[in-house]
Design a protein around this motif. Structure first.
Motif, PDB file in Angstrom:
ATOM      1  N   TYR A  48       1.665  56.967  28.406  1.00 56.22           N
ATOM      2  CA  TYR A  48       2.578  56.800  29.541  1.00 56.22           C
ATOM      3  C   TYR A  48       2.275  55.467  30.204  1.00 56.22           C
ATOM      4  N   TRP A  49       3.245  54.541  30.133  1.00 52.87           N
ATOM      5  CA  TRP A  49       3.093  53.223  30.723  1.00 52.87           C
ATOM      6  C   TRP A  49       3.839  53.159  32.058  1.00 52.87           C
ATOM      7  N   ILE A  50       3.209  52.568  33.054  1.00 54.19           N
ATOM      8  CA  ILE A  50       3.870  52.298  34.331  1.00 54.19           C
ATOM      9  C   ILE A  50       3.811  50.793  34.566  1.00 54.19           C
ATOM     10  N   ILE A  51       4.994  50.168  34.602  1.00 60.33           N
ATOM     11  CA  ILE A  51       5.084  48.724  34.781  1.00 60.33           C
ATOM     12  C   ILE A  51       5.608  48.415  36.174  1.00 60.33           C
ATOM     13  N   HIS A  52       4.964  47.487  36.866  1.00 60.64           N
ATOM     14  CA  HIS A  52       5.409  47.037  38.179  1.00 60.64           C
ATOM     15  C   HIS A  52       5.911  45.596  38.032  1.00 60.64           C
ATOM     16  N   PRO A  53       7.227  45.404  37.940  1.00 66.39           N
ATOM     17  CA  PRO A  53       7.758  44.054  37.713  1.00 66.39           C
ATOM     18  C   PRO A  53       7.446  43.072  38.833  1.00 66.39           C
ATOM     19  N   GLU A  54       7.419  43.561  40.075  1.00 66.60           N
ATOM     20  CA  GLU A  54       7.209  42.666  41.207  1.00 66.60           C
ATOM     21  C   GLU A  54       5.815  42.033  41.170  1.00 66.60           C
ATOM     22  N   THR A  55       4.814  42.807  40.806  1.00 63.15           N
ATOM     23  CA  THR A  55       3.442  42.292  40.750  1.00 63.15           C
ATOM     24  C   THR A  55       3.003  41.969  39.319  1.00 63.15           C
ATOM     25  N   GLN A  56       3.893  42.216  38.370  1.00 61.27           N
ATOM     26  CA  GLN A  56       3.674  41.869  36.966  1.00 61.27           C
ATOM     27  C   GLN A  56       2.379  42.473  36.414  1.00 61.27           C
ATOM     28  N   ASP A  57       2.218  43.754  36.650  1.00 59.02           N
ATOM     29  CA  ASP A  57       1.052  44.444  36.105  1.00 59.02           C
ATOM     30  C   ASP A  57       1.467  45.738  35.412  1.00 59.02           C
TER      31      ASP A  57
END
Length: 202
Positions: free
Chosen positions: A150-159
């Motif tokens: 399960y991947w969780i990507i945060h585009p705003e902080t690029q992590d």
């Protein structure tokens, strides 16, 4: 449409019941909704930000290229993933979600309406519309139903954070950031260089 504090939909004919996938198929709502343990959760009313869409399209494209000629298949929202108990009749299914991206390696789980059973990999891309309650429920849902990664990507902080299923429980990775190269333990050989991936995401 009003919402309760926990982001479940609060509509007179829908509240508090133990809704099923059979009910879900009859609804005609303006919002995209998901069903978790029989409760309705609405997705963000507004369209996702452009960066959310760029991340979704680019990652889906890379996964599709990597999986070309392999047995696994990649799908992106809107795409229903149903988590059945036994039996698998529509009226007995109370968990239906639309992950941003999912990869299914057992094609017998696929039918004309989506996927029935746990995908091997699920990616959720965070946006301001995601609630902590939604994420908590999805974490539990994916873990208890055997989603292997399960991947969780945060585009705003690029992590990126990865949860890997080990003996039925999710084990979190460290937080991956720019400069890290991420490897999937489910899709052996698939890697993602975060600095390169996010370079053109401004």
């Amino acid at each position: 449409m009003d919402t309760k504090k926990d982001d479940t939909v609060n509509e007179p004919d829908l509240e508090y019941s133990n809704h099923s996938y059979a009910d879900y198929l009859t609804w005609q709502m303006e919002e995209v909704v998901e069903l978790i343990r029989g409760k309705i959760f609405k997705k963000a009313a507004a369209a996702p930000k452009r960066i959310h869409q760029k991340v979704s399209v680019e990652l889906s494209y890379r996964l599709a290229g990597f999986l070309k000629g392999k047995k696994c298949e990649v799908y992106f929202a809107p795409f229903d993933v149903r988590f059945p108990k036994k039996p698998k009749e529509d009226k007995e299914i109370h968990d239906v979600v639309q992950p941003d991206i999912c990869v299914i390696c057992d094609t017998e789980k696929l039918d004309d309406r989506g996927c029935i059973g746990a995908p091997d990999l699920i990616v959720e891309i965070l946006s301001p519309g995601n609630s902590k309650v939604e994420l908590k429920h999805k974490f539990t849902l994916y873990e208890s139903n055997g989603v292997r990664e399960y991947w969780i990507i945060h585009p705003e902080t690029q992590d990126l954070l990865i949860y890997s299923l080990v003996d039925g429980k999710y084990v979190p990775s460290r937080l991956f950031t720019s400069g890290d190269v991420v490897e999937s333990t489910v899709l052996i050989g698939f890697t993602l260089d975060l600095e390169e991936f996010f370079r053109d995401m401004e």
